[in-house]
Motif scaffolding. Structure first.
Motif, PDB file in Angstrom:
ATOM      1  N   PHE A  41      36.558  39.892  47.160  1.00  0.00           N
ATOM      2  CA  PHE A  41      35.667  38.825  47.575  1.00  0.00           C
ATOM      3  C   PHE A  41      36.523  37.678  48.095  1.00  0.00           C
ATOM      4  N   VAL A  42      36.125  37.099  49.205  1.00  0.00           N
ATOM      5  CA  VAL A  42      36.823  35.930  49.724  1.00  0.00           C
ATOM      6  C   VAL A  42      36.255  34.690  49.041  1.00  0.00           C
ATOM      7  N   TYR A  43      37.129  33.928  48.394  1.00  0.00           N
ATOM      8  CA  TYR A  43      36.701  32.729  47.677  1.00  0.00           C
ATOM      9  C   TYR A  43      37.566  31.570  48.151  1.00  0.00           C
ATOM     10  N   GLY A  44      37.017  30.760  49.053  1.00  0.00           N
ATOM     11  CA  GLY A  44      37.794  29.658  49.605  1.00  0.00           C
ATOM     12  C   GLY A  44      38.984  30.175  50.387  1.00  0.00           C
ATOM     13  N   SER A  45      40.181  29.761  49.984  1.00  0.00           N
ATOM     14  CA  SER A  45      41.397  30.124  50.708  1.00  0.00           C
ATOM     15  C   SER A  45      42.113  31.327  50.103  1.00  0.00           C
ATOM     16  N   TYR A  46      41.529  31.953  49.087  1.00  0.00           N
ATOM     17  CA  TYR A  46      42.186  33.111  48.483  1.00  0.00           C
ATOM     18  C   TYR A  46      41.175  34.204  48.184  1.00  0.00           C
ATOM     19  N   ASP A  47      41.713  35.381  47.875  1.00  0.00           N
ATOM     20  CA  ASP A  47      40.874  36.553  47.658  1.00  0.00           C
ATOM     21  C   ASP A  47      40.792  36.902  46.176  1.00  0.00           C
ATOM     22  N   LEU A  48      39.607  37.279  45.746  1.00  0.00           N
ATOM     23  CA  LEU A  48      39.393  37.761  44.393  1.00  0.00           C
ATOM     24  C   LEU A  48      39.358  39.282  44.409  1.00  0.00           C
TER      25      LEU A  48
END
Length: 423
Positions: A388-395
């Protein structure tokens, strides 16, 4: 249909299986099949497979072993779930419920032979879509336009906030009323998932109770992720709920996503003005936070699985959701490789609690060992479902594209059957 290429059906709901066959080829001929689709948010997707006809000159994708392609084992739906996004063109227009057109192309000897268009729907045209903005409630109510009281499902999304309309629309197409209910992240609602008052959902139930087309004896909940946690919690408090399907849920109340007014870790939910107790390991909190920051600073995809597991391990009894108080059937769906949080472990804790209490209603845990967190309704490509893309980083979400698709398809069938039987 074309002379050789057969795609059935060519007009259907997005959750329906599709068969792709090619006939009247030369025995053992090698052909290529391609799919292309533009989604409703600006993404362009495609997949391909190279396969060999059998002795009769027939290709059936449910049986044909790919020679090359986007997926690696025989699969009737392989050309749909294995599509990858080639490019993105944002024109600012969002039409999430618009039918999706997928072009299936047959190539022989490198040349295009035939193209078949498949139109897949999320919304049944006869359904009535009603925006709800009353008494502080924000949602969309899908109903059938008649006065016959129907079983009604409340659909709760997760930490993404806002509305989960696609799931609600598909459930309504199965004969239910479906109420997609937002609880943060929209105008008129809290901006963060922090101390959300459970009275808000009780108001939504009261709103439904005044609808002549709602059978108040047949109300169910379906929630995903934080919405799954919420669905179990609400059902334990509200005897009006007669069935609950919790996708990748938690067994305990977790902290909110944001900060409380005093800057301390907040609860996700409140009742009668008081935050609900939540799982929190004070002793290991700093270490867990540093673990997440180390992943982020190293440019890695971030997994919160261990973070949530350790906090849940320290949960006091009053932080556990009292699922034994639910006044109806319970269906739990989880992924064994869930990297956002350990939903399979949480699911087992829910089931064990029901078992110990000699729960009088039916309950079941559908655990998909190789799937991750992204288990929802089927039909869209799953090649992006492992993160999942969360802001500037990936989960890191877990699973594989194929395993997540298979979990989605099976869990969805079981969810629809569950509500049809229990409501």
């Amino acid at each position: 249909m074309g002379k050789h290429l057969s795609v059935t059906p060519t007009d259907c709901f997005i959750d329906e299986p599709i068969t792709v066959t090619v006939k009247q080829l030369h025995p053992f001929e090698i052909v290529e099949l391609y799919t292309e689709m533009r989604d409703n948010f600006g993404g362009y997707w495609s997949a391909h497979v190279m396969v060999q006809a059998d002795v009769n000159g027939t290709v059936d994708l449910s049986k044909a072993m790919p020679i090359l392609g986007s997926y690696s084992t025989p699969d009737a739906m392989g050309l749909f779930w294995s599509m990858k996004r080639d490019r993105f063109k944002d024109n600012g227009v969002r039409t999430p419920l618009k039918p999706l057109k997928t072009f299936v192309t047959l190539r022989r000897n490198g040349a295009v032979e035939e193209i078949v268009t498949v139109t897949r729907h999320l919304l049944q045209p006869s359904l009535i879509r009603e925006d709800v903005r009353e008494n502080g409630i924000v949602g969309v109510f899908y109903h059938h336009g008649d006065k016959r009281p129907r079983p009604t499902l409340i659909v709760l999304g997760g930490s993404e906030g806002g509305l989960r309309e696609g799931q609600a629309a598909l459930l309504a197409a199965k004969g239910f009323n479906a109420f997609s209910l937002a609880y943060f992240g929209m105008k008129g609602l809290p901006s963060q998932l922090v101390n959300i008052p459970l009275e808000y959902f009780q108001n939504a139930l009261e709103w439904l109770a005044h609808r002549s087309n709602v059978d108040t004896n047949r109300i169910g909940l379906v929630g995903t992720s934080k919405g799954g946690e919420l669905a179990l919690l609400l059902a334990s408090l509200e005897p009006k709920i007669k069935a609950v399907a919790a996708y990748v849920p938690s067994s305990v109340v977790h902290m909110g996503l944001g900060e409380a007014d005093n800057g301390q870790a907040p609860s996700s939910w409140s009742l009668k003005g008081k935050p609900l107790p939540f799982a929190f390991n004070k002793e290991k909190s700093k270490k867990l936070t540093n673990m997440i920051m180390d992943q982020r600073n190293a440019g890695q995809m971030i997994s919160y699985r261990e973070w949530y597991r350790v906090h849940a391990e320290a949960a006091s009894e009053d932080a556990f959701i009292p699922v034994e108080k639910i006044n109806g059937a319970v269906l739990v769906i989880s992924g064994g490789d869930d990297q956002l949080w350990p939903s399979a472990l949480f699911g087992e804790q829910v089931i064990e609690r029901l078992r110990r209490s000699q729960f009088k209603h039916s309950f079941k845990h559908c655990r998909y060992p190789k799937a991750g967190h992204a288990i929802g309704y089927p039909g869209m490509p799953t090649t992006d479902s492992t993160k999942f893309v969360y802001g500037s980083y990936d989960l890191k979400a877990g699973g594989t594209s194929e395993d997540n698709y298979r979990a989605q398809a099976d869990a969805w069938r079981k969810t629809v059957a569950f509500f049809k039987e229990k409501l």
